[in-house]
Design a protein around this motif. Structure first.
Motif, mmCIF file in Angstrom:
data_model
loop_
_atom_site.group_PDB
_atom_site.id
_atom_site.type_symbol
_atom_site.label_atom_id
_atom_site.label_comp_id
_atom_site.label_asym_id
_atom_site.label_seq_id
_atom_site.Cartn_x
_atom_site.Cartn_y
_atom_site.Cartn_z
ATOM 1 N N LYS B 351 0.829 -1.206 0.000
ATOM 2 C CA LYS B 351 0.000 0.000 0.000
ATOM 3 C C LYS B 351 0.865 1.259 0.000
ATOM 4 N N GLY B 352 0.254 2.346 -0.367
ATOM 5 C CA GLY B 352 0.981 3.606 -0.348
ATOM 6 C C GLY B 352 0.492 4.550 -1.415
ATOM 7 N N ASP B 353 1.144 5.688 -1.477
ATOM 8 C CA ASP B 353 0.773 6.725 -2.414
ATOM 9 C C ASP B 353 1.513 6.453 -3.716
ATOM 10 N N ASP B 354 0.732 6.199 -4.755
ATOM 11 C CA ASP B 354 1.326 5.721 -6.003
ATOM 12 C C ASP B 354 2.258 6.734 -6.632
ATOM 13 N N ALA B 355 1.775 7.961 -6.737
ATOM 14 C CA ALA B 355 2.570 8.965 -7.445
ATOM 15 C C ALA B 355 3.835 9.301 -6.668
ATOM 16 N N GLY B 356 3.752 9.226 -5.354
ATOM 17 C CA GLY B 356 4.869 9.669 -4.518
ATOM 18 C C GLY B 356 6.163 8.957 -4.835
ATOM 19 N N LEU B 357 6.114 7.642 -4.921
ATOM 20 C CA LEU B 357 7.341 6.880 -5.143
ATOM 21 C C LEU B 357 7.891 7.146 -6.546
ATOM 22 N N ALA B 358 6.986 7.199 -7.527
ATOM 23 C CA ALA B 358 7.427 7.467 -8.893
ATOM 24 C C ALA B 358 8.082 8.843 -8.969
ATOM 25 N N GLU B 359 7.522 9.791 -8.240
ATOM 26 C CA GLU B 359 8.090 11.136 -8.275
ATOM 27 C C GLU B 359 9.450 11.173 -7.594
ATOM 28 N N LEU B 360 9.585 10.388 -6.546
ATOM 29 C CA LEU B 360 10.888 10.312 -5.865
ATOM 30 C C LEU B 360 11.939 9.750 -6.822
ATOM 31 N N VAL B 361 11.548 8.692 -7.533
ATOM 32 C CA VAL B 361 12.473 8.085 -8.499
ATOM 33 C C VAL B 361 12.856 9.105 -9.564
ATOM 34 N N ASP B 362 11.873 9.866 -10.054
ATOM 35 C CA ASP B 362 12.154 10.898 -11.058
ATOM 36 C C ASP B 362 13.159 11.910 -10.543
ATOM 37 N N ARG B 363 12.941 12.345 -9.312
ATOM 38 C CA ARG B 363 13.815 13.385 -8.759
ATOM 39 C C ARG B 363 15.252 12.873 -8.670
ATOM 40 N N ILE B 364 15.394 11.628 -8.199
ATOM 41 C CA ILE B 364 16.748 11.085 -8.051
ATOM 42 C C ILE B 364 17.400 10.912 -9.425
ATOM 43 N N GLU B 365 16.627 10.378 -10.380
ATOM 44 C CA GLU B 365 17.213 10.139 -11.700
ATOM 45 C C GLU B 365 17.553 11.448 -12.395
ATOM 46 N N GLU B 366 16.731 12.471 -12.146
ATOM 47 C CA GLU B 366 16.972 13.754 -12.793
ATOM 48 C C GLU B 366 18.257 14.373 -12.264
ATOM 49 N N LYS B 367 18.525 14.145 -10.992
ATOM 50 C CA LYS B 367 19.696 14.768 -10.370
ATOM 51 C C LYS B 367 20.955 13.941 -10.654
ATOM 52 N N ILE B 368 20.863 12.625 -10.493
ATOM 53 C CA ILE B 368 22.066 11.805 -10.532
ATOM 54 C C ILE B 368 22.317 11.222 -11.916
ATOM 55 N N GLY B 369 21.266 10.993 -12.648
ATOM 56 C CA GLY B 369 21.444 10.451 -13.988
ATOM 57 C C GLY B 369 20.367 9.434 -14.284
ATOM 58 N N ARG B 370 20.061 9.288 -15.586
ATOM 59 C CA ARG B 370 19.040 8.325 -15.980
ATOM 60 C C ARG B 370 19.535 6.919 -15.692
ATOM 61 N N LYS B 371 18.648 6.041 -15.415
ATOM 62 C CA LYS B 371 18.945 4.617 -15.179
ATOM 63 C C LYS B 371 19.877 4.433 -13.980
ATOM 64 N N THR B 372 19.694 5.230 -12.952
ATOM 65 C CA THR B 372 20.486 5.004 -11.749
ATOM 66 C C THR B 372 19.643 4.390 -10.648
ATOM 67 N N VAL B 373 18.320 4.439 -10.781
ATOM 68 C CA VAL B 373 17.463 3.788 -9.801
ATOM 69 C C VAL B 373 16.983 2.492 -10.450
ATOM 70 N N LEU B 374 17.382 1.383 -9.863
ATOM 71 C CA LEU B 374 17.129 0.103 -10.522
ATOM 72 C C LEU B 374 16.361 -0.832 -9.607
ATOM 73 N N ARG B 375 15.566 -1.656 -10.242
ATOM 74 C CA ARG B 375 14.886 -2.705 -9.514
ATOM 75 C C ARG B 375 15.246 -3.996 -10.213
ATOM 76 N N TYR B 376 15.472 -5.056 -9.432
ATOM 77 C CA TYR B 376 15.950 -6.294 -10.048
ATOM 78 C C TYR B 376 14.910 -7.398 -9.933
ATOM 79 N N LEU B 377 14.929 -8.251 -10.919
ATOM 80 C CA LEU B 377 14.067 -9.430 -10.915
ATOM 81 C C LEU B 377 14.953 -10.651 -11.159
ATOM 82 N N PRO B 378 14.528 -11.804 -10.669
ATOM 83 C CA PRO B 378 15.358 -12.985 -10.899
ATOM 84 C C PRO B 378 15.338 -13.393 -12.367
ATOM 85 N N ALA B 379 16.457 -13.869 -12.851
ATOM 86 C CA ALA B 379 16.538 -14.395 -14.211
ATOM 87 C C ALA B 379 16.984 -15.842 -14.112
#
Lengths: 246, 499
Positions: B351-379
């Motif tokens: 549960k949580g605020d949907d837009a909030g997390l996406a916006e946080l990710v945007d802010r970090i990526e905008e400042k530090i660089g694209r593709k710096t916030v990553l989520r991993y899945l098993p392969a």
């Protein structure tokens, strides 16, 4: 009657002092059960403090790995209440986290290069109240930076774990608690071969309104376990192997 | 005063097929459509017309005259689609265009011709540009849509009817130039009225009685007595907002205010249309003729003013106004439906605020660089460095469960480090190893876990992994590359640290 009233007042006052000192005043029924009972008076209010900054001094990569494991064990409980965890660090292997009973796909990893970016990302993440926890790895933490982080969590209520990866002892900081976790020989039920469950020498170097101390804590079957008796020595096993080799 | 240009494509489909398929340029071919089991020719090339083949012939008859004749079956609705595409392309001649099915376009040329050097030059330009694309067109220019249509199909090449001369232009043309129905045309021919001039001056009442109201309507439209509806092709309006400054702007405060105003405008429009932007470009046009710009991107469609401003904020100071900026523009090149993806994020994270997390990710990526916030899945791979994949979308869920049966180090070195090892006998865990300057005496170990190279992906030696613990309890993940052999000493590496 008079006694209980007095205790209630004392408990209330303690909570107030705690909140003034930057900790979160948790009502008793909402207490987080981290599954770690280190004894009375260690944590303020006898509850693992959340919504504060915990600093972990890691003088070597082995200690960072031990601290990381300990932290992941705590986030397992924190993630039951809230959603995601953000981990700002370079070499963490997400596949290892499932050992601690968490789903690695609920972690977001931020890969930063410069210290100032790392600190900025940690602070920005800590300000967002929708997270379960934020784990950050830094090479140095100035007093000013630690103060900024502590102020951020005081507003959002997110728990922050900072891994201070430097060989030099840390300087003064505004963090709520400081830990040092060093690996210990693993736990084995019998003198079985293999490495057994992880075990750590856990030192609580400082804590506001609490009592520092040192414990032996293991991680076994997806839960912390406090080890009171001396663990078994393994000279016997080592000797066995030598015999085999010979 | 209005001026219209009628563009009549002589062979729209044939020209298009020739353009698409260069092989058809060399061979005689016709367009045909199936009608009651026969193939009837609908369009022909001019070269074939000389050989006696005409529109309306059946394919069998045409093949008797010209055995090597190729046929392309007409696709339904293709002409309409082509016209729409061409209308979009012809926007360079005038902002107002209308379709005129089945084979033409109408351009509202009012006030456009002088930009191209007068009306004859204007028509030459249109003709040559379309000709360069491979389309053979006839053009007509007049005061009304009706007259332009008539002269483009029945008049001289590139016919320009001067202002107010519609009557003279129409007089000599056949009645078909008035876009009449076949029944009306038939009746006119039977009565011997072969030119428009023959009946133009007749009393209106008798014309109405004999030929119905459609003839009068078409005649009036052509002469400009009655207004004809012009339905312009709708061009998609780009998501762009502009802000002119009275004076060139230099201060950071003013630039921030301009950005705020533009973001506000674009967000209001997105809100109205139920869209959200994925990328935005903020440009400043400077007095010295240069353009400076900043761009941002979001992980999911957003129309939150506050959030977008926050993304621009860290970059705003890098916009150099120099002598001053006189015009600001904000564009949103990529815009998506907003509602389609919302709510998915927390199916993953709880549960949580949907837009909030996406916006946080945007802010970090905008400042530090694209593709710096990553989520991993098993392969589904065994090699540790391949056993993970980066999740593309935040709503992506693991296809296979996370493995808990194999222990993996919490810290995995990006590049395994060479170590020196003393191992007693092959396939036994080492007794000690040296990493850097420190000698680790190994007390306990697990393993080996052999991981083969996936030969279908890459060649290489297999690895034998050991989880080892030294005397003070520090745990490492070591591996030996390849087998022991007489000639070659195996190489050992440190690959990770266990908690």
């Amino acid at each position: 009657m008079g006694g209980t009233a007095k205790e209630e007042i004392l408990a209330r006052l303690r909570r107030e002092i705690l909140s003034l000192q930057g900790g979160q005043a948790f009502p008793a029924e909402e207490a987080w059960d981290i599954g770690l009972d280190l004894g009375k008076g260690v944590f303020p209010g006898n509850v693992f403090p959340c919504g504060v900054i915990h600093e972990f001094w890691c003088a070597a990569p082995e200690e960072a790995a031990a601290s990381g494991g300990f932290i992941t064990g705590i986030t397992r409980v924190l993630m039951k209440k809230r959603g995601a965890v953000i981990w700002v660090g370079r070499d963490v292997f997400p596949g290892a986290l499932s050992f601690f009973g968490v789903e690695p796909d609920r972690f977001l990893f931020v890969r930063t290069k410069r210290l100032q970016d790392t600190l900025w990302a940690i602070e920005e993440a800590l300000r967002y109240e929708g997270l379960a926890a934020v784990v950050g790895e830094v090479e140095a933490l100035s007093f000013k930076a630690s103060r900024r982080l502590q102020l951020a969590v005081e507003q959002s209520g997110v728990t922050g774990f900072i891994l201070l990866r430097s060989a030099a002892p840390p300087s003064v900081s505004a963090s709520f608690a400081r830990w040092r976790i060093r690996p210990l020989p693993g736990l084995l039920d019998e003198a079985l071969p293999g490495v057994g469950y992880p075990c750590w020498h856990t030192e609580l170097l400082k804590i506001r309104n609490g009592k520092p101390g040192a414990w032996k804590i293991g991680w076994k079957k997806e839960a912390f376990c406090l080890i009171t008796e001396e663990p078994r020595l393994f000279e016997l096993q080592a000797g066995n192997r030598k015999a085999q080799v010979g | 005063m209005k001026r219209y240009v009628s563009v009549a494509f002589r062979r729209l489909l044939t020209d298009w097929h020739k353009r698409k398929n260069p092989l058809l340029r060399e061979v005689p071919f016709v367009m045909a459509v199936s009608d009651h089991g026969r193939m009837v020719i609908t369009e022909i090339c001019p070269e074939i017309a000389r050989q006696g083949i005409a529109v309306g012939m059946t394919m069998a008859d045409a093949r008797a005259l010209l055995p090597e004749l190729k046929m392309v079956e007409e696709e339904k609705g293709l002409a309409q689609r082509l016209l729409e595409g061409l209308a979009g392309w012809c926007i360079r001649f005038s902002p107002e265009l209308a379709l005129c099915p089945p084979d033409g376009l109408i351009i509202d040329a009012s006030g456009c011709a002088h930009l191209f050097g007068g009306e004859p030059a204007y028509l030459d330009h249109i003709r040559s540009r379309l000709g360069a694309l491979g389309y053979d067109v006839r053009l007509g220019m007049a005061d009304t849509i009706g007259t332009a249509w008539a002269v483009s199909r029945f008049g001289k090449e590139n016919a320009i009817v001067p202002v107010g001369a519609s009557v003279q232009a129409l007089e000599s043309l056949p009645p078909a130039a008035l876009r009449l129905e076949p029944a009306t045309l038939d009746r006119l021919r039977k009565l011997g009225l072969y030119r428009i001039g023959d009946f133009m001056a007749m009393p209106r009442a008798s014309l109405q009685r004999r030929f119905g109201s459609s003839l009068l309507e078409r005649l009036d439209q052509a002469l400009g007595i009655r207004e004809e509806a012009f339905i312009p092709v709708k061009q998609s309006v780009p998501y762009q907002e502009r802000l002119h400054c009275l004076e060139p702007v230099r201060s950071a405060h003013a630039i921030a205010a301009a950005l705020e105003e533009l973001v506000g405008r674009i967000c209001r429009r997105l809100e109205k249309e139920g869209m959200g932007l994925r990328t935005a470009l903020f440009s400043g046009f400077r007095v010295d003729g240069k353009t400076v710009s900043l761009s941002i991107a979001t992980t999911r469609p957003s129309r939150s003013e506050k959030h977008l401003l926050k993304l621009f904020e860290p970059k705003l100071s890098t916009l150099e106004p120099d002598l001053g900026i006189e015009l600001f523009s904000l564009e949103a090149p990529i815009v998506e439906m907003q509602n389609a993806t919302t709510g998915k994020l927390w199916e993953v994270f709880g549960k949580g605020d949907d837009a909030g997390l996406a916006e946080l990710v945007d802010r970090i990526e905008e400042k530090i660089g694209r593709k710096t916030v990553l989520r991993y899945l098993p392969a589904e791979h065994h090699l540790p460095e391949r056993s993970l994949k980066i999740a593309g979308a935040y709503e992506e869920k693991p296809q296979s469960p996370w493995r808990r049966d194999r222990t993996r180090p919490l810290y995995l070195l990006a590049k395994p480090e060479r170590i020196e090892v003393t191992a007693p006998i092959p396939d036994y865990p080492p007794m000690n190893f040296r990493h850097g300057n420190i000698l680790h005496k190994i007390v306990r170990a697990d393993g080996p876990e052999r991981i083969e190279q996936e030969w279908w992906l890459r060649d290489g030696l297999h690895r034998d992994y050991y989880c080892v613990e030294d005397e003070s309890g520090r745990r490492y993940w070591l591996f030996r590359l390849g087998h022991y052999s007489e000639s070659r000493k195996p190489v050992w590496y440190l690959h990770g640290y266990f908690p």
